[in-house]
Design a protein around this motif. Structure first.
Motif, PDB file in Angstrom:
ATOM      1  N   ARG A  34      28.045 -83.395  67.839  1.00  0.00           N
ATOM      2  CA  ARG A  34      27.746 -83.434  66.399  1.00  0.00           C
ATOM      3  C   ARG A  34      27.610 -84.886  65.914  1.00  0.00           C
ATOM      4  N   VAL A  35      28.249 -85.797  66.659  1.00  0.00           N
ATOM      5  CA  VAL A  35      28.247 -87.208  66.261  1.00  0.00           C
ATOM      6  C   VAL A  35      27.185 -88.005  67.022  1.00  0.00           C
ATOM      7  N   ASN A  36      27.057 -87.727  68.329  1.00  0.00           N
ATOM      8  CA  ASN A  36      26.193 -88.611  69.143  1.00  0.00           C
ATOM      9  C   ASN A  36      24.731 -88.179  69.194  1.00  0.00           C
ATOM     10  N   SER A  96      24.272 -99.995  60.350  1.00  0.00           N
ATOM     11  CA  SER A  96      24.433 -98.715  61.064  1.00  0.00           C
ATOM     12  C   SER A  96      25.832 -98.186  60.827  1.00  0.00           C
ATOM     13  N   MET A  97      25.996 -96.892  61.008  1.00  0.00           N
ATOM     14  CA  MET A  97      27.287 -96.277  60.718  1.00  0.00           C
ATOM     15  C   MET A  97      27.481 -94.998  61.514  1.00  0.00           C
ATOM     16  N   MET A  98      28.727 -94.584  61.582  1.00  0.00           N
ATOM     17  CA  MET A  98      29.062 -93.333  62.253  1.00  0.00           C
ATOM     18  C   MET A  98      30.301 -92.753  61.565  1.00  0.00           C
ATOM     19  N   ILE A  99      30.176 -91.539  61.040  1.00  0.00           N
ATOM     20  CA  ILE A  99      31.390 -90.810  60.651  1.00  0.00           C
ATOM     21  C   ILE A  99      31.796 -90.065  61.921  1.00  0.00           C
ATOM     22  N   GLY A 100      32.761 -90.594  62.634  1.00  0.00           N
ATOM     23  CA  GLY A 100      33.095 -90.074  63.964  1.00  0.00           C
ATOM     24  C   GLY A 100      33.871 -88.774  63.915  1.00  0.00           C
ATOM     25  N   HIS A 105      32.221 -84.583  57.976  1.00  0.00           N
ATOM     26  CA  HIS A 105      30.778 -84.495  57.688  1.00  0.00           C
ATOM     27  C   HIS A 105      30.525 -83.538  56.525  1.00  0.00           C
ATOM     28  N   GLY A 106      29.495 -83.844  55.769  1.00  0.00           N
ATOM     29  CA  GLY A 106      29.059 -82.930  54.703  1.00  0.00           C
ATOM     30  C   GLY A 106      29.980 -82.903  53.499  1.00  0.00           C
ATOM     31  N   ARG A 107      30.808 -83.940  53.345  1.00  0.00           N
ATOM     32  CA  ARG A 107      31.736 -83.987  52.198  1.00  0.00           C
ATOM     33  C   ARG A 107      31.504 -85.215  51.323  1.00  0.00           C
ATOM     34  N   GLY A 108      30.358 -85.826  51.496  1.00  0.00           N
ATOM     35  CA  GLY A 108      30.031 -86.978  50.646  1.00  0.00           C
ATOM     36  C   GLY A 108      30.575 -88.305  51.147  1.00  0.00           C
ATOM     37  N   VAL A 109      31.248 -88.286  52.296  1.00  0.00           N
ATOM     38  CA  VAL A 109      31.858 -89.513  52.825  1.00  0.00           C
ATOM     39  C   VAL A 109      30.785 -90.528  53.238  1.00  0.00           C
ATOM     40  N   GLY A 110      29.722 -90.039  53.866  1.00  0.00           N
ATOM     41  CA  GLY A 110      28.646 -90.929  54.293  1.00  0.00           C
ATOM     42  C   GLY A 110      28.009 -91.616  53.097  1.00  0.00           C
ATOM     43  N   THR A 111      27.723 -90.841  52.066  1.00  0.00           N
ATOM     44  CA  THR A 111      27.096 -91.382  50.856  1.00  0.00           C
ATOM     45  C   THR A 111      27.984 -92.472  50.247  1.00  0.00           C
ATOM     46  N   GLU A 112      29.276 -92.180  50.166  1.00  0.00           N
ATOM     47  CA  GLU A 112      30.233 -93.117  49.570  1.00  0.00           C
ATOM     48  C   GLU A 112      30.377 -94.377  50.432  1.00  0.00           C
ATOM     49  N   GLU A 137      14.565 -87.054  62.355  1.00  0.00           N
ATOM     50  CA  GLU A 137      15.185 -85.713  62.286  1.00  0.00           C
ATOM     51  C   GLU A 137      16.596 -85.717  61.723  1.00  0.00           C
ATOM     52  N   ASN A 138      17.202 -86.885  61.637  1.00  0.00           N
ATOM     53  CA  ASN A 138      18.579 -86.973  61.150  1.00  0.00           C
ATOM     54  C   ASN A 138      18.571 -86.906  59.620  1.00  0.00           C
ATOM     55  N   LYS A 139      18.338 -85.693  59.117  1.00  0.00           N
ATOM     56  CA  LYS A 139      18.058 -85.505  57.688  1.00  0.00           C
ATOM     57  C   LYS A 139      19.244 -85.897  56.811  1.00  0.00           C
ATOM     58  N   ALA A 140      20.469 -85.647  57.299  1.00  0.00           N
ATOM     59  CA  ALA A 140      21.650 -86.004  56.498  1.00  0.00           C
ATOM     60  C   ALA A 140      21.689 -87.524  56.310  1.00  0.00           C
ATOM     61  N   VAL A 142      19.081 -89.718  56.522  1.00  0.00           N
ATOM     62  CA  VAL A 142      17.979 -90.140  55.637  1.00  0.00           C
ATOM     63  C   VAL A 142      18.365 -89.883  54.180  1.00  0.00           C
ATOM     64  N   ARG A 143      18.969 -88.721  53.949  1.00  0.00           N
ATOM     65  CA  ARG A 143      19.351 -88.333  52.582  1.00  0.00           C
ATOM     66  C   ARG A 143      20.381 -89.291  51.973  1.00  0.00           C
ATOM     67  N   ILE A 144      21.408 -89.666  52.771  1.00  0.00           N
ATOM     68  CA  ILE A 144      22.445 -90.534  52.174  1.00  0.00           C
ATOM     69  C   ILE A 144      21.889 -91.934  51.878  1.00  0.00           C
ATOM     70  N   TYR A 145      20.941 -92.379  52.709  1.00  0.00           N
ATOM     71  CA  TYR A 145      20.349 -93.690  52.418  1.00  0.00           C
ATOM     72  C   TYR A 145      19.469 -93.591  51.163  1.00  0.00           C
ATOM     73  N   GLU A 146      18.690 -92.523  51.063  1.00  0.00           N
ATOM     74  CA  GLU A 146      17.860 -92.345  49.862  1.00  0.00           C
ATOM     75  C   GLU A 146      18.732 -92.271  48.606  1.00  0.00           C
ATOM     76  N   LYS A 147      19.844 -91.541  48.720  1.00  0.00           N
ATOM     77  CA  LYS A 147      20.724 -91.405  47.547  1.00  0.00           C
ATOM     78  C   LYS A 147      21.303 -92.749  47.119  1.00  0.00           C
ATOM     79  N   ASN A 148      21.375 -93.688  48.053  1.00  0.00           N
ATOM     80  CA  ASN A 148      21.877 -95.025  47.728  1.00  0.00           C
ATOM     81  C   ASN A 148      20.760 -96.018  47.414  1.00  0.00           C
TER      82      ASN A 148
HETATM   83  C1  LIG Z   1      24.727 -88.971  59.148  1.00  0.00           C
HETATM   84  C2  LIG Z   1      26.084 -89.117  58.500  1.00  0.00           C
HETATM   85  C3  LIG Z   1      26.389 -90.599  58.263  1.00  0.00           C
HETATM   86  C4  LIG Z   1      26.079 -88.380  57.162  1.00  0.00           C
HETATM   87  O1  LIG Z   1      27.343 -88.499  56.548  1.00  0.00           O
HETATM   88  P1  LIG Z   1      27.985 -87.286  55.720  1.00  0.00           P
HETATM   89  O2  LIG Z   1      29.286 -87.750  55.174  1.00  0.00           O
HETATM   90  O3  LIG Z   1      28.000 -86.066  56.567  1.00  0.00           O
HETATM   91  O4  LIG Z   1      26.902 -87.124  54.555  1.00  0.00           O
HETATM   92  P2  LIG Z   1      27.127 -86.703  53.034  1.00  0.00           P
HETATM   93  O5  LIG Z   1      28.043 -85.528  52.979  1.00  0.00           O
HETATM   94  O6  LIG Z   1      27.507 -87.899  52.225  1.00  0.00           O
HETATM   95  O7  LIG Z   1      25.640 -86.328  52.576  1.00  0.00           O
HETATM   96  C5  LIG Z   1      24.788 -85.575  53.390  1.00  0.00           C
HETATM   97  C6  LIG Z   1      23.543 -85.210  52.566  1.00  0.00           C
HETATM   98  O8  LIG Z   1      22.520 -84.771  53.464  1.00  0.00           O
HETATM   99  C7  LIG Z   1      22.139 -83.452  53.121  1.00  0.00           C
HETATM  100  N1  LIG Z   1      21.789 -82.777  54.356  1.00  0.00           N
HETATM  101  C8  LIG Z   1      22.604 -82.479  55.386  1.00  0.00           C
HETATM  102  N2  LIG Z   1      21.891 -81.862  56.358  1.00  0.00           N
HETATM  103  C9  LIG Z   1      20.615 -81.801  55.921  1.00  0.00           C
HETATM  104  C10 LIG Z   1      19.405 -81.271  56.464  1.00  0.00           C
HETATM  105  N3  LIG Z   1      19.385 -80.717  57.665  1.00  0.00           N
HETATM  106  N4  LIG Z   1      18.279 -81.379  55.741  1.00  0.00           N
HETATM  107  C11 LIG Z   1      18.285 -81.955  54.522  1.00  0.00           C
HETATM  108  N5  LIG Z   1      19.421 -82.484  53.954  1.00  0.00           N
HETATM  109  C12 LIG Z   1      20.551 -82.387  54.646  1.00  0.00           C
HETATM  110  C13 LIG Z   1      23.327 -82.856  52.414  1.00  0.00           C
HETATM  111  O9  LIG Z   1      22.965 -81.769  51.594  1.00  0.00           O
HETATM  112  C14 LIG Z   1      23.797 -84.079  51.602  1.00  0.00           C
HETATM  113  O10 LIG Z   1      22.956 -84.314  50.507  1.00  0.00           O
HETATM  114  P3  LIG Z   1      23.406 -83.888  49.003  1.00  0.00           P
HETATM  115  O11 LIG Z   1      24.683 -84.633  48.734  1.00  0.00           O
HETATM  116  O12 LIG Z   1      22.272 -84.327  48.155  1.00  0.00           O
HETATM  117  O13 LIG Z   1      23.616 -82.408  49.026  1.00  0.00           O
HETATM  118  C15 LIG Z   1      27.212 -88.509  59.388  1.00  0.00           C
HETATM  119  O14 LIG Z   1      26.933 -87.144  59.574  1.00  0.00           O
HETATM  120  C16 LIG Z   1      27.319 -89.203  60.738  1.00  0.00           C
HETATM  121  O15 LIG Z   1      27.940 -90.250  60.842  1.00  0.00           O
HETATM  122  N6  LIG Z   1      26.727 -88.602  61.778  1.00  0.00           N
HETATM  123  C17 LIG Z   1      26.840 -89.113  63.153  1.00  0.00           C
HETATM  124  C18 LIG Z   1      26.261 -90.504  63.389  1.00  0.00           C
HETATM  125  C19 LIG Z   1      24.950 -90.759  62.697  1.00  0.00           C
HETATM  126  O16 LIG Z   1      24.039 -89.946  62.725  1.00  0.00           O
HETATM  127  N7  LIG Z   1      24.870 -91.922  62.048  1.00  0.00           N
HETATM  128  C20 LIG Z   1      23.699 -92.339  61.305  1.00  0.00           C
HETATM  129  C21 LIG Z   1      22.843 -93.191  62.163  1.00  0.00           C
HETATM  130  S1  LIG Z   1      21.535 -93.870  61.164  1.00  0.00           S
END
Ligand SMILES: CC(C)(COP(=O)(O)OP(=O)(O)OC[C@H]1O[C@@H](n2cnc3c(N)ncnc32)[C@H](O)[C@@H]1OP(=O)(O)O)[C@@H](O)C(=O)NCCC(=O)NCCS
Length: 180
Positions: A34-36, A96-100, A105-112, A137-140, A142-148
Motif C-alpha cells: 500500500r506504501v511502496n 517527496s514524502m511517504m505516509i508509511g 492513509h485517507g485521513r487528511g494527513v498527507g494534505t496537512e 496513477e497515484n491519484k491520492a 496528485v490530489r493532495i498536491y493540487e489541494k495545496n
Molecule cells: C499519497 C499519500 C501521500 C496520500 O496521503 P493521504 O494522507 O492518504 O491523503 P489525504 O487523506 O490527505 O488525501 C487524499 C485525497 O486523495 C483522494 N483520493 C484518494 N484516492 C483517490 C483516487 N483513487 N482517485 C481520486 N482521488 C483519490 C481522496 O479523496 C483525498 O481527497 P479529498 O480530501 O479531496 O477527498 C499517502 O497515501 C502515501 O504516502 N502513500 C505512499 C507513498 C506515496 O505514494 N508517496 C507519494 C509519492 S509522490
C-alpha cells in the motif's frame, strides 16, 4: 543541514529526522504494498542497513532536509518528508514524502503534511519554488498536491518502469506565495 527544524499543525508534528527512528517499523513500511506501490526506488529487498545508509546520506547532506512526520498526540512516527535535492542558487527544492503507516492513509494527513512542509521550505528555508514528480496513477498524491496549490508543469510519458509496467510521471510545482 544542521539547524533542527520543527513545524506543527493540530494533528501533526514535522521534525528533523532522528536516527532512533530507523527501526523495524520504518523498514516494514517499505515492504508494504500500500506504501511502496508508486515509490520510484526499489523497496522490496531493502534492509535496515540500506535504510540507515539512505537516512545518513540525507541527514549529512547540505542539499537535503529529511523530516519525520509524527502524530502530535502520541509522537508516533508515521512517515517522512524529503526536501531535496536543493538547488541553492536557483532557490528551487524538490519534494517527496511517504505516509508509511498505512492506517493513516485517507485521513487528511498527507494534505496537512504538504502544507507544513511547504511552510518550512518557503518561510523557514527561503526557497522560491518547490517541485516534484508523481506517478500519474497515484491519484491520492496528485490530489493532495493540487489541494495545496501545486500546478502541473507537464507529463513525462511512459517514463518510469514500475512493477513491470511503464508509467507516466507528472511534474508539479508550487511557487513561494510571498514572492509572486
Ligand atoms: C499519497 C499519500 C501521500 C496520500 O496521503 P493521504 O494522507 O492518504 O491523503 P489525504 O487523506 O490527505 O488525501 C487524499 C485525497 O486523495 C483522494 N483520493 C484518494 N484516492 C483517490 C483516487 N483513487 N482517485 C481520486 N482521488 C483519490 C481522496 O479523496 C483525498 O481527497 P479529498 O480530501 O479531496 O477527498 C499517502 O497515501 C502515501 O504516502 N502513500 C505512499 C507513498 C506515496 O505514494 N508517496 C507519494 C509519492 S509522490
Amino acid at each position: 543541514m544542521d539547524t533542527p527544524l520543527e513545524a506543527c499543525s493540530e494533528r501533526l508534528t514535522l521534525r528533523s529526522f532522528d536516527y532512533a527512528l530507523v527501526n523495524e517499523q520504518y523498514l516494514s513500511w517499505l515492504h508494504d504494498e500500500r506504501v511502496n506501490r508508486y515509490l520510484l526506488k526499489p523497496n522490496k529487498d531493502t534492509t535496515l542497513d540500506d535504510v540507515l545508509a539512505y537516512v545518513r546520506g540525507l541527514v549529512e547532506s547540505p542539499d537535503n532536509v529529511f523530516l519525520a512526520i509524527l502524530d502530535r498526540a502520541t509522537d508516533e512516527h508515521i512517515g517522512n518528508v524529503r526536501l531535496g535535492p536543493m538547488d541553492h542558487e536557483s532557490r528551487v527544492c524538490q519534494y517527496s514524502m511517504m505516509i508509511g503507516n498505512a492506517d493513516y492513509h485517507g485521513r487528511g494527513v498527507g494534505t496537512e503534511t504538504v502544507a507544513l512542509a511547504a511552510d518550512i521550505c518557503f518561510r523557514t528555508l527561503g526557497f522560491r519554488k518547490l517541485f516534484l514528480d508523481v506517478v500519474e496513477e497515484n491519484k491520492a498524491a496528485v490530489r493532495i498536491y493540487e489541494k495545496n496549490g501545486f500546478q502541473t508543469e507537464g507529463v513525462l510519458r511512459a517514463h518510469k518502469l514500475l512493477n513491470g509496467r511503464l508509467h507516466d510521471l507528472r511534474i508539479m510545482s508550487l511557487f513561494n506565495p510571498a514572492e509572486r
